[in-house]
Scaffold this active site. Structure first.
Site, PDB file in Angstrom:
ATOM      1  N   LYS A 249       0.833  -1.216   0.000  1.00 28.86           N
ATOM      2  CA  LYS A 249       0.000   0.000   0.000  1.00 28.86           C
ATOM      3  C   LYS A 249       0.864   1.262   0.000  1.00 28.86           C
ATOM      4  CE  LYS A 249      -3.174   2.915   0.225  1.00 28.86           C
ATOM      5  NZ  LYS A 249      -4.046   3.209  -0.887  1.00 28.86           N
TER       6      LYS A 249
ATOM      7  N   ASN B 138       1.490   4.113  -3.234  1.00 28.38           N
ATOM      8  CA  ASN B 138       1.290   5.561  -3.141  1.00 28.38           C
ATOM      9  C   ASN B 138       2.606   6.319  -3.306  1.00 28.38           C
ATOM     10  OD1 ASN B 138      -1.426   5.453  -2.932  1.00 28.38           O
ATOM     11  ND2 ASN B 138      -1.576   6.035  -0.788  1.00 28.38           N
TER      12      ASN B 138
ATOM     13  N   CYS C 295      -4.125  11.345   1.196  1.00 24.03           N
ATOM     14  CA  CYS C 295      -3.273  10.154   1.240  1.00 24.03           C
ATOM     15  C   CYS C 295      -1.839  10.323   0.758  1.00 24.03           C
ATOM     16  CB  CYS C 295      -3.961   9.010   0.528  1.00 24.03           C
ATOM     17  SG  CYS C 295      -5.381   8.459   1.505  1.00 24.03           S
TER      18      CYS C 295
ATOM     19  N   LYS D   6      -8.745  17.656  -5.735  1.00 26.40           N
ATOM     20  CA  LYS D   6      -8.896  17.164  -7.108  1.00 26.40           C
ATOM     21  C   LYS D   6     -10.380  17.271  -7.449  1.00 26.40           C
ATOM     22  CE  LYS D   6      -9.404  12.514  -7.421  1.00 26.40           C
ATOM     23  NZ  LYS D   6      -9.018  11.103  -7.436  1.00 26.40           N
TER      24      LYS D   6
END
Ligand SMILES: NC(=O)C1=CN([C@@H]2O[C@H](COP(=O)(O)OP(=O)(O)OC[C@H]3O[C@@H](n4cnc5c(N)ncnc54)[C@H](O)[C@@H]3O)[C@@H](O)[C@H]2O)C=CC1
Ligand SMILES: O=C(O)[C@H]1O[C@H](OP(=O)(O)OP(=O)(O)OC[C@H]2O[C@@H](n3ccc(=O)[nH]c3=O)[C@H](O)[C@@H]2O)[C@H](O)[C@@H](O)[C@@H]1O
Length: 438
Positions: free
Chosen positions: A211, A215, A267, A327
Protein backbone atom coordinates in the site's frame (compact mmCIF):
# COMPACT_ATOMS: atom_id res chain seq x y z
CA UNK A 1 -25.47 -9.16 -7.60
CA UNK A 2 -23.44 -12.32 -7.44
CA UNK A 3 -24.87 -15.78 -7.83
CA UNK A 4 -23.79 -19.11 -6.44
CA UNK A 5 -21.46 -17.59 -3.88
CA UNK A 6 -22.39 -17.53 -0.26
CA UNK A 7 -23.12 -14.07 1.11
CA UNK A 8 -21.22 -13.03 4.21
CA UNK A 9 -22.19 -10.93 7.20
CA UNK A 10 -19.77 -8.02 7.29
CA UNK A 11 -19.16 -5.16 9.70
CA UNK A 12 -17.24 -2.07 8.64
CA UNK A 13 -15.84 -0.09 11.55
CA UNK A 14 -15.44 3.51 10.38
CA UNK A 15 -18.04 4.93 7.99
CA UNK A 16 -15.66 7.50 6.48
CA UNK A 17 -14.65 7.51 2.84
CA UNK A 18 -13.31 3.98 2.67
CA UNK A 19 -15.70 2.26 5.09
CA UNK A 20 -18.76 3.79 3.50
CA UNK A 21 -17.80 3.19 -0.13
CA UNK A 22 -16.38 -0.26 0.42
CA UNK A 23 -19.17 -1.37 2.75
CA UNK A 24 -21.82 -0.16 0.31
CA UNK A 25 -20.16 -1.93 -2.62
CA UNK A 26 -19.95 -5.20 -0.68
CA UNK A 27 -23.67 -4.85 0.10
CA UNK A 28 -24.32 -4.32 -3.61
CA UNK A 29 -22.51 -7.62 -4.21
CA UNK A 30 -25.13 -9.34 -2.06
CA UNK A 31 -23.54 -9.40 1.41
CA UNK A 32 -25.22 -8.14 4.58
CA UNK A 33 -23.25 -5.13 5.71
CA UNK A 34 -23.41 -2.98 8.79
CA UNK A 35 -21.31 0.19 8.90
CA UNK A 36 -20.40 1.46 12.35
CA UNK A 37 -19.17 4.91 13.27
CA UNK A 38 -18.62 6.56 16.62
CA UNK A 39 -19.79 9.81 15.06
CA UNK A 40 -23.51 9.75 15.89
CA UNK A 41 -24.29 12.71 13.60
CA UNK A 42 -22.77 10.89 10.64
CA UNK A 43 -24.75 7.73 11.40
CA UNK A 44 -27.93 9.80 11.82
CA UNK A 45 -27.45 11.26 8.34
CA UNK A 46 -26.60 7.92 6.78
CA UNK A 47 -29.69 6.29 8.24
CA UNK A 48 -31.67 8.90 6.32
CA UNK A 49 -29.58 8.15 3.19
CA UNK A 50 -27.87 11.53 3.44
CA UNK A 51 -24.23 11.09 2.43
CA UNK A 52 -21.79 13.19 4.45
CA UNK A 53 -19.15 13.15 1.69
CA UNK A 54 -19.37 14.13 -1.97
CA UNK A 55 -18.79 11.03 -4.07
CA UNK A 56 -20.58 10.63 -7.41
CA UNK A 57 -23.04 7.71 -7.44
CA UNK A 58 -22.72 6.86 -3.77
CA UNK A 59 -26.04 8.20 -2.57
CA UNK A 60 -28.05 6.10 -4.99
CA UNK A 61 -26.10 2.97 -4.15
CA UNK A 62 -26.55 3.51 -0.40
CA UNK A 63 -30.26 4.15 -0.83
CA UNK A 64 -30.81 1.00 -2.94
CA UNK A 65 -28.95 -1.27 -0.57
CA UNK A 66 -30.63 0.19 2.51
CA UNK A 67 -34.00 -0.36 0.89
CA UNK A 68 -33.04 -3.94 0.05
CA UNK A 69 -32.14 -4.53 3.70
CA UNK A 70 -28.53 -5.37 2.91
CA UNK A 71 -26.95 -2.20 4.31
CA UNK A 72 -27.49 -0.64 7.73
CA UNK A 73 -25.79 1.91 9.97
CA UNK A 74 -25.18 1.92 13.70
CA UNK A 75 -23.11 3.54 16.41
CA UNK A 76 -23.00 0.27 18.35
CA UNK A 77 -19.75 -1.47 17.62
CA UNK A 78 -20.78 -4.27 20.00
CA UNK A 79 -23.90 -5.20 18.03
CA UNK A 80 -22.06 -4.92 14.72
CA UNK A 81 -19.14 -7.10 15.82
CA UNK A 82 -21.33 -9.77 17.35
CA UNK A 83 -23.51 -10.03 14.24
CA UNK A 84 -20.67 -10.12 11.70
CA UNK A 85 -18.47 -13.01 10.60
CA UNK A 86 -15.87 -10.68 9.12
CA UNK A 87 -15.02 -7.30 10.64
CA UNK A 88 -13.32 -4.66 8.49
CA UNK A 89 -11.31 -1.89 10.08
CA UNK A 90 -11.64 1.26 7.97
CA UNK A 91 -10.90 3.92 10.57
CA UNK A 92 -8.66 6.90 9.98
CA UNK A 93 -4.86 6.78 10.29
CA UNK A 94 -3.97 10.48 10.22
CA UNK A 95 -0.41 11.76 10.41
CA UNK A 96 1.15 12.88 13.66
CA UNK A 97 3.58 15.79 13.85
CA UNK A 98 6.85 14.54 12.33
CA UNK A 99 5.32 11.96 9.99
CA UNK A 100 4.44 9.13 12.37
CA UNK A 101 1.08 7.49 11.85
CA UNK A 102 -1.54 8.06 14.53
CA UNK A 103 -2.84 4.55 15.15
CA UNK A 104 -5.11 5.50 18.04
CA UNK A 105 -8.32 4.97 16.02
CA UNK A 106 -7.12 1.50 14.97
CA UNK A 107 -6.15 0.55 18.53
CA UNK A 108 -9.40 1.91 20.02
CA UNK A 109 -11.43 -0.05 17.52
CA UNK A 110 -9.35 -3.18 18.22
CA UNK A 111 -10.00 -2.87 21.95
CA UNK A 112 -13.71 -2.50 21.27
CA UNK A 113 -13.62 -5.64 19.12
CA UNK A 114 -11.86 -7.51 21.93
CA UNK A 115 -14.56 -6.46 24.39
CA UNK A 116 -17.38 -7.53 22.13
CA UNK A 117 -16.48 -10.65 20.18
CA UNK A 118 -18.40 -13.71 21.23
CA UNK A 119 -17.06 -16.12 18.60
CA UNK A 120 -13.94 -16.52 16.46
CA UNK A 121 -13.84 -13.97 13.61
CA UNK A 122 -11.68 -12.62 10.84
CA UNK A 123 -10.61 -9.00 11.20
CA UNK A 124 -9.57 -7.30 7.96
CA UNK A 125 -7.46 -4.15 8.11
CA UNK A 126 -8.41 -1.85 5.24
CA UNK A 127 -6.94 1.28 6.79
CA UNK A 128 -3.46 2.20 5.57
CA UNK A 129 -1.18 1.13 8.42
CA UNK A 130 2.58 0.75 8.95
CA UNK A 131 4.23 -2.63 8.58
CA UNK A 132 3.67 -4.80 11.63
CA UNK A 133 0.30 -3.29 12.58
CA UNK A 134 -1.63 -6.42 11.53
CA UNK A 135 0.52 -8.57 13.79
CA UNK A 136 0.22 -6.22 16.78
CA UNK A 137 -3.54 -5.74 16.37
CA UNK A 138 -4.08 -9.49 16.23
CA UNK A 139 -2.11 -9.83 19.46
CA UNK A 140 -3.95 -6.94 21.10
CA UNK A 141 -7.40 -8.34 20.33
CA UNK A 142 -6.58 -11.92 21.26
CA UNK A 143 -4.89 -10.94 24.53
CA UNK A 144 -7.84 -8.75 25.55
CA UNK A 145 -10.66 -10.89 24.19
CA UNK A 146 -13.23 -10.84 26.97
CA UNK A 147 -14.96 -14.03 25.86
CA UNK A 148 -11.78 -15.88 24.93
CA UNK A 149 -12.86 -15.94 21.26
CA UNK A 150 -9.98 -15.40 18.84
CA UNK A 151 -9.45 -13.36 15.70
CA UNK A 152 -7.22 -13.83 12.67
CA UNK A 153 -6.12 -10.52 11.19
CA UNK A 154 -5.83 -10.14 7.43
CA UNK A 155 -4.36 -7.12 5.67
CA UNK A 156 -6.41 -5.97 2.66
CA UNK A 157 -5.23 -2.51 1.62
CA UNK A 158 -7.55 -0.18 -0.23
CA UNK A 159 -6.56 1.42 -3.55
CA UNK A 160 -9.67 3.43 -4.45
CA UNK A 161 -9.41 7.07 -5.52
CA UNK A 162 -11.77 9.75 -4.32
CA UNK A 163 -14.10 10.95 -7.05
CA UNK A 164 -14.09 7.56 -8.81
CA UNK A 165 -14.33 5.43 -5.69
CA UNK A 166 -17.26 3.26 -6.76
CA UNK A 167 -15.82 2.51 -10.18
CA UNK A 168 -12.45 1.73 -8.58
CA UNK A 169 -14.05 -0.62 -6.06
CA UNK A 170 -15.96 -2.60 -8.67
CA UNK A 171 -13.08 -2.61 -11.18
CA UNK A 172 -9.89 -2.85 -9.16
CA UNK A 173 -6.55 -3.45 -10.89
CA UNK A 174 -5.81 -5.98 -8.17
CA UNK A 175 -6.84 -7.23 -4.77
CA UNK A 176 -4.06 -7.64 -2.22
CA UNK A 177 -4.60 -10.05 0.66
CA UNK A 178 -1.93 -10.36 3.33
CA UNK A 179 -2.45 -13.22 5.73
CA UNK A 180 -0.64 -15.62 8.01
CA UNK A 181 -3.54 -18.05 8.09
CA UNK A 182 -4.33 -19.56 4.64
CA UNK A 183 -7.92 -20.37 5.55
CA UNK A 184 -8.64 -16.76 6.55
CA UNK A 185 -6.93 -15.55 3.37
CA UNK A 186 -9.04 -17.90 1.25
CA UNK A 187 -12.26 -16.63 2.86
CA UNK A 188 -11.32 -13.04 2.00
CA UNK A 189 -10.31 -14.08 -1.52
CA UNK A 190 -13.73 -15.66 -2.05
CA UNK A 191 -15.44 -12.52 -0.79
CA UNK A 192 -13.72 -10.58 -3.59
CA UNK A 193 -14.25 -13.23 -6.27
CA UNK A 194 -17.26 -11.54 -7.91
CA UNK A 195 -15.01 -8.60 -8.79
CA UNK A 196 -13.01 -10.84 -11.12
CA UNK A 197 -9.78 -9.00 -10.33
CA UNK A 198 -6.28 -10.37 -10.20
CA UNK A 199 -5.66 -11.33 -6.59
CA UNK A 200 -2.31 -11.37 -4.87
CA UNK A 201 -2.14 -13.42 -1.72
CA UNK A 202 0.95 -12.69 0.30
CA UNK A 203 2.32 -12.27 3.80
CA UNK A 204 0.80 -9.60 6.04
CA UNK A 205 3.93 -7.44 6.12
CA UNK A 206 4.26 -7.46 2.34
CA UNK A 207 0.61 -6.46 1.92
CA UNK A 208 1.04 -3.59 4.36
CA UNK A 209 4.10 -2.39 2.49
CA UNK A 210 2.46 -2.74 -0.95
CA UNK A 211 0.00 0.00 0.00
CA UNK A 212 2.72 2.49 0.94
CA UNK A 213 4.89 1.47 -2.00
CA UNK A 214 2.03 2.07 -4.45
CA UNK A 215 1.29 5.56 -3.14
CA UNK A 216 4.99 6.44 -2.89
CA UNK A 217 5.57 5.31 -6.47
CA UNK A 218 2.61 7.28 -7.84
CA UNK A 219 3.76 10.37 -5.93
CA UNK A 220 7.23 9.81 -7.39
CA UNK A 221 5.81 9.82 -10.92
CA UNK A 222 4.10 13.14 -10.22
CA UNK A 223 7.17 14.81 -8.70
CA UNK A 224 9.30 13.45 -11.54
CA UNK A 225 7.05 14.90 -14.22
CA UNK A 226 6.84 18.19 -12.33
CA UNK A 227 10.62 18.47 -12.29
CA UNK A 228 10.69 17.67 -16.00
CA UNK A 229 8.07 20.41 -16.47
CA UNK A 230 10.28 22.91 -14.70
CA UNK A 231 13.12 22.00 -17.04
CA UNK A 232 10.78 22.25 -20.06
CA UNK A 233 10.02 25.86 -19.14
CA UNK A 234 13.72 26.67 -19.21
CA UNK A 235 14.57 24.92 -22.49
CA UNK A 236 11.42 25.76 -24.43
CA UNK A 237 9.96 22.23 -24.52
CA UNK A 238 6.35 21.17 -23.92
CA UNK A 239 5.75 18.85 -20.94
CA UNK A 240 2.51 17.56 -22.50
CA UNK A 241 4.51 16.19 -25.43
CA UNK A 242 7.30 14.91 -23.21
CA UNK A 243 4.80 13.04 -20.98
CA UNK A 244 3.06 11.62 -24.03
CA UNK A 245 6.34 10.60 -25.57
CA UNK A 246 7.56 8.72 -22.53
CA UNK A 247 4.11 7.39 -21.61
CA UNK A 248 3.85 5.53 -24.93
CA UNK A 249 6.63 3.30 -23.67
CA UNK A 250 4.68 0.43 -22.10
CA UNK A 251 7.29 0.11 -19.39
CA UNK A 252 6.49 3.66 -18.27
CA UNK A 253 2.77 3.97 -19.08
CA UNK A 254 0.70 7.12 -19.62
CA UNK A 255 -0.82 7.53 -16.16
CA UNK A 256 0.14 9.92 -13.38
CA UNK A 257 2.29 12.02 -15.65
CA UNK A 258 0.13 15.13 -15.52
CA UNK A 259 2.35 18.03 -14.48
CA UNK A 260 0.84 20.81 -12.40
CA UNK A 261 0.78 22.33 -8.94
CA UNK A 262 1.77 19.04 -7.31
CA UNK A 263 -0.18 16.35 -5.52
CA UNK A 264 -2.43 16.88 -2.52
CA UNK A 265 -5.19 15.00 -0.74
CA UNK A 266 -5.68 12.87 2.30
CA UNK A 267 -3.27 10.15 1.24
CA UNK A 268 -0.22 10.95 -0.91
CA UNK A 269 1.17 13.62 1.45
CA UNK A 270 0.40 11.55 4.55
CA UNK A 271 1.53 8.18 3.20
CA UNK A 272 4.79 9.42 1.68
CA UNK A 273 5.78 10.97 5.01
CA UNK A 274 4.75 7.79 6.82
CA UNK A 275 6.83 5.65 4.44
CA UNK A 276 9.81 7.89 5.09
CA UNK A 277 9.34 7.29 8.80
CA UNK A 278 8.93 3.53 8.32
CA UNK A 279 12.31 3.54 6.54
CA UNK A 280 13.92 5.70 9.25
CA UNK A 281 12.68 3.29 11.90
CA UNK A 282 14.76 0.55 10.30
CA UNK A 283 17.76 2.87 9.83
CA UNK A 284 17.22 3.30 6.12
CA UNK A 285 17.44 6.68 4.41
CA UNK A 286 14.81 6.65 1.62
CA UNK A 287 16.51 9.32 -0.49
CA UNK A 288 14.21 9.28 -3.52
CA UNK A 289 11.09 9.64 -1.41
CA UNK A 290 12.55 12.51 0.59
CA UNK A 291 13.19 14.32 -2.69
CA UNK A 292 9.68 13.53 -3.96
CA UNK A 293 8.16 15.22 -0.91
CA UNK A 294 10.44 18.24 -1.16
CA UNK A 295 9.79 18.65 -4.90
CA UNK A 296 6.06 18.60 -4.22
CA UNK A 297 6.38 21.32 -1.56
CA UNK A 298 8.47 23.48 -3.88
CA UNK A 299 6.11 22.93 -6.82
CA UNK A 300 3.29 24.65 -4.95
CA UNK A 301 5.56 27.56 -4.05
CA UNK A 302 6.90 27.79 -7.58
CA UNK A 303 3.36 27.97 -8.89
CA UNK A 304 2.39 30.69 -6.42
CA UNK A 305 5.46 32.71 -7.44
CA UNK A 306 4.48 32.29 -11.08
CA UNK A 307 1.30 34.24 -10.34
CA UNK A 308 3.38 37.31 -9.49
CA UNK A 309 5.58 36.80 -12.53
CA UNK A 310 2.47 36.77 -14.71
CA UNK A 311 0.36 39.42 -12.99
CA UNK A 312 2.91 41.58 -11.12
CA UNK A 313 2.83 42.17 -7.35
CA UNK A 314 -0.47 40.82 -6.05
CA UNK A 315 -0.89 43.26 -3.17
CA UNK A 316 -4.29 44.92 -3.43
CA UNK A 317 -5.20 42.88 -6.51
CA UNK A 318 -8.28 40.73 -6.83
CA UNK A 319 -7.26 37.15 -7.62
CA UNK A 320 -9.75 34.42 -8.51
CA UNK A 321 -8.61 30.94 -7.48
CA UNK A 322 -10.60 28.36 -9.44
CA UNK A 323 -10.96 24.90 -7.89
CA UNK A 324 -10.35 24.38 -4.19
CA UNK A 325 -10.84 20.63 -3.56
CA UNK A 326 -7.58 18.69 -3.87
CA UNK A 327 -8.90 17.16 -7.11
CA UNK A 328 -12.17 17.27 -9.06
CA UNK A 329 -15.24 15.26 -8.04
CA UNK A 330 -14.56 15.43 -4.33
CA UNK A 331 -15.22 17.91 -1.55
CA UNK A 332 -12.05 16.82 0.23
CA UNK A 333 -9.72 19.70 1.12
CA UNK A 334 -7.15 17.72 3.06
CA UNK A 335 -3.72 19.03 2.04
CA UNK A 336 -5.25 20.69 -1.03
CA UNK A 337 -2.70 22.75 -3.05
CA UNK A 338 -5.36 25.48 -3.36
CA UNK A 339 -5.13 26.23 0.35
CA UNK A 340 -1.37 26.85 0.19
CA UNK A 341 -1.74 28.97 -2.94
CA UNK A 342 -4.60 31.03 -1.45
CA UNK A 343 -2.73 31.44 1.82
CA UNK A 344 0.41 32.64 -0.03
CA UNK A 345 -1.63 35.19 -1.98
CA UNK A 346 -3.48 36.42 1.10
CA UNK A 347 -0.23 36.84 3.05
CA UNK A 348 1.06 39.03 0.21
CA UNK A 349 -1.96 41.29 0.48
CA UNK A 350 -4.10 39.98 -2.37
CA UNK A 351 -7.87 40.04 -2.23
CA UNK A 352 -8.58 36.37 -3.00
CA UNK A 353 -11.86 34.83 -4.04
CA UNK A 354 -11.99 31.04 -4.30
CA UNK A 355 -14.44 29.15 -6.51
CA UNK A 356 -15.41 25.53 -6.09
CA UNK A 357 -18.69 23.92 -7.11
CA UNK A 358 -18.69 21.62 -4.07
CA UNK A 359 -15.92 22.36 -1.56
CA UNK A 360 -16.45 26.15 -1.32
CA UNK A 361 -18.17 26.18 2.09
CA UNK A 362 -15.60 23.88 3.68
CA UNK A 363 -12.78 26.03 2.31
CA UNK A 364 -14.21 29.09 4.05
CA UNK A 365 -13.93 27.24 7.37
CA UNK A 366 -10.26 26.48 6.72
CA UNK A 367 -9.09 29.97 5.71
CA UNK A 368 -11.34 32.65 7.22
CA UNK A 369 -9.73 35.44 5.12
CA UNK A 370 -10.65 33.59 1.91
CA UNK A 371 -13.84 34.76 0.22
CA UNK A 372 -15.54 31.77 -1.40
CA UNK A 373 -18.27 31.16 -3.91
CA UNK A 374 -19.87 28.37 -5.90
CA UNK A 375 -20.51 30.81 -8.75
CA UNK A 376 -17.86 30.91 -11.44
CA UNK A 377 -19.25 34.23 -12.61
CA UNK A 378 -18.94 35.82 -9.16
CA UNK A 379 -15.33 34.62 -8.89
CA UNK A 380 -14.32 35.93 -12.31
CA UNK A 381 -16.03 39.31 -12.08
CA UNK A 382 -13.42 42.05 -11.74
CA UNK A 383 -10.48 39.66 -11.27
CA UNK A 384 -6.98 41.02 -11.99
CA UNK A 385 -5.77 37.46 -12.51
CA UNK A 386 -7.38 34.01 -12.72
CA UNK A 387 -5.55 31.09 -11.13
CA UNK A 388 -6.63 27.51 -11.92
CA UNK A 389 -5.74 24.95 -9.26
CA UNK A 390 -8.30 22.13 -9.68
CA UNK A 391 -9.65 21.04 -13.05
CA UNK A 392 -13.37 20.69 -12.31
CA UNK A 393 -15.48 20.10 -15.42
CA UNK A 394 -17.22 23.47 -14.92
CA UNK A 395 -13.80 25.14 -15.22
CA UNK A 396 -12.66 23.03 -18.17
CA UNK A 397 -15.83 23.86 -20.08
CA UNK A 398 -15.75 27.57 -19.21
CA UNK A 399 -16.47 29.84 -22.20
CA UNK A 400 -13.22 31.81 -22.44
CA UNK A 401 -14.82 34.79 -24.23
CA UNK A 402 -17.48 35.01 -21.54
CA UNK A 403 -14.80 34.76 -18.84
CA UNK A 404 -12.76 37.49 -20.56
CA UNK A 405 -15.77 39.79 -20.58
CA UNK A 406 -16.03 39.45 -16.79
CA UNK A 407 -12.44 39.88 -15.61
CA UNK A 408 -10.62 43.18 -15.14
CA UNK A 409 -7.47 41.84 -16.79
CA UNK A 410 -7.34 38.68 -18.95
CA UNK A 411 -4.42 37.00 -17.20
CA UNK A 412 -4.67 33.28 -16.51
CA UNK A 413 -2.21 31.13 -14.56
CA UNK A 414 -3.24 27.53 -15.11
CA UNK A 415 -1.87 24.90 -12.73
CA UNK A 416 -3.52 22.04 -14.63
CA UNK A 417 -2.62 22.81 -18.25
CA UNK A 418 -6.26 22.75 -19.34
CA UNK A 419 -5.92 24.94 -22.45
CA UNK A 420 -3.49 25.21 -25.33
CA UNK A 421 -1.28 28.31 -25.17
CA UNK A 422 -1.96 29.19 -28.84
CA UNK A 423 -5.74 29.03 -28.29
CA UNK A 424 -5.47 31.28 -25.25
CA UNK A 425 -3.31 33.80 -27.08
CA UNK A 426 -5.78 33.86 -29.97
CA UNK A 427 -8.55 34.64 -27.51
CA UNK A 428 -6.60 37.52 -26.05
CA UNK A 429 -5.53 35.95 -22.77
CA UNK A 430 -2.09 36.29 -21.23
CA UNK A 431 -1.70 32.63 -20.40
CA UNK A 432 0.83 30.92 -18.14
CA UNK A 433 0.74 27.19 -17.50
CA UNK A 434 3.15 24.53 -16.23
CA UNK A 435 6.00 23.10 -18.26
CA UNK A 436 5.27 24.88 -21.53
CA UNK A 437 7.41 27.48 -23.27
CA UNK A 438 6.85 30.86 -21.60
N1 LIG B 1 -9.83 8.45 1.54
C1 LIG B 1 -9.33 7.65 0.64
O1 LIG B 1 -9.49 7.88 -0.55
C2 LIG B 1 -8.54 6.44 1.01
C3 LIG B 1 -8.19 6.19 2.32
N2 LIG B 1 -7.43 5.08 2.63
C4 LIG B 1 -7.10 4.79 4.02
O2 LIG B 1 -8.30 4.29 4.65
C5 LIG B 1 -8.36 4.74 6.01
C6 LIG B 1 -9.64 5.52 6.25
O3 LIG B 1 -9.60 6.68 5.46
P1 LIG B 1 -10.88 7.64 5.32
O4 LIG B 1 -12.08 6.80 5.07
O5 LIG B 1 -10.51 8.69 4.36
O6 LIG B 1 -10.93 8.23 6.81
P2 LIG B 1 -12.03 9.14 7.51
O7 LIG B 1 -11.33 9.91 8.53
O8 LIG B 1 -12.88 9.79 6.46
O9 LIG B 1 -13.00 8.07 8.24
C7 LIG B 1 -12.66 7.35 9.37
C8 LIG B 1 -13.95 7.12 10.17
O10 LIG B 1 -13.68 6.22 11.24
C9 LIG B 1 -14.48 6.62 12.35
N3 LIG B 1 -13.92 6.00 13.57
C10 LIG B 1 -12.71 6.19 14.12
N4 LIG B 1 -12.56 5.40 15.19
C11 LIG B 1 -13.70 4.69 15.33
C12 LIG B 1 -14.15 3.69 16.25
N5 LIG B 1 -13.40 3.26 17.24
N6 LIG B 1 -15.38 3.19 16.08
C13 LIG B 1 -16.18 3.60 15.08
N7 LIG B 1 -15.80 4.53 14.18
C14 LIG B 1 -14.58 5.06 14.29
C15 LIG B 1 -14.40 8.14 12.33
O11 LIG B 1 -15.46 8.72 13.06
C16 LIG B 1 -14.50 8.41 10.82
O12 LIG B 1 -15.84 8.59 10.40
C17 LIG B 1 -7.07 5.55 6.25
O13 LIG B 1 -6.12 4.68 6.77
C18 LIG B 1 -6.68 5.99 4.84
O14 LIG B 1 -5.30 6.21 4.72
C19 LIG B 1 -7.03 4.19 1.68
C20 LIG B 1 -7.36 4.38 0.37
C21 LIG B 1 -8.16 5.51 -0.08
O1 LIG C 1 -4.37 5.89 -0.55
C1 LIG C 1 -5.24 6.60 -0.98
O2 LIG C 1 -6.02 7.25 -0.28
C2 LIG C 1 -5.45 6.78 -2.45
O3 LIG C 1 -4.55 7.83 -2.89
C3 LIG C 1 -4.66 8.15 -4.28
O4 LIG C 1 -5.99 8.54 -4.60
P1 LIG C 1 -6.53 10.05 -4.38
O5 LIG C 1 -5.68 10.75 -3.37
O6 LIG C 1 -7.99 9.93 -4.13
O7 LIG C 1 -6.39 10.80 -5.76
P2 LIG C 1 -5.42 10.74 -7.04
O8 LIG C 1 -6.26 10.71 -8.25
O9 LIG C 1 -4.40 9.69 -6.92
O10 LIG C 1 -4.72 12.17 -6.96
C4 LIG C 1 -3.88 12.53 -5.88
C5 LIG C 1 -3.25 13.87 -6.16
O11 LIG C 1 -2.29 13.77 -7.21
C6 LIG C 1 -2.55 14.78 -8.20
N1 LIG C 1 -2.14 14.24 -9.51
C7 LIG C 1 -2.56 13.03 -9.93
C8 LIG C 1 -2.16 12.52 -11.15
C9 LIG C 1 -1.28 13.25 -11.96
O12 LIG C 1 -0.86 12.86 -13.07
N2 LIG C 1 -0.85 14.46 -11.51
C10 LIG C 1 -1.25 14.99 -10.30
O13 LIG C 1 -0.83 16.09 -9.93
C11 LIG C 1 -4.03 15.05 -8.10
O14 LIG C 1 -4.35 16.32 -8.61
C12 LIG C 1 -4.24 14.96 -6.60
O15 LIG C 1 -3.90 16.16 -5.97
C13 LIG C 1 -4.34 6.87 -5.08
O16 LIG C 1 -4.49 7.15 -6.48
C14 LIG C 1 -5.27 5.73 -4.69
O17 LIG C 1 -4.90 4.55 -5.39
C15 LIG C 1 -5.14 5.50 -3.18
O18 LIG C 1 -6.04 4.48 -2.76
Amino acid sequence: MREGIQAEKLAFIGAGYVGLVSGTCFAELGNRVVCVDRDADKIGLLRDSVIPIYEPGLEELVRCNQAAGRLSFTTSIGDAVREADIVFLAVGTPPLEGGDVDLSQVRDAARQIAENIDADKIVVIKSTVPVGTGRSIERLINEHSRSGAKVRVVSNPEFLREGSAIHDTFHPDRIVIGCEDPEAGERIRRLHEPLGAETLITGRESAELIKYAANAFLATKISFINEMANICEKVGADIGMVAKGIGLDKRIGPHFLQAGVGYGGSCFPKDTRAQLRIAEDVDYEFRILRAVIEVNRLQRLRFAQKIERAAGPVEGKRIAVLGLAFKPETDDLRDAPSLDVADWLIRRGADVIGYDPVAWARAAQQIPELAVTDSLEAALRGADAVVVVTQWESIRRMDLDWAKSLVARPIMIDGRNIWEPAEMAAKGWTYWSVGRPE
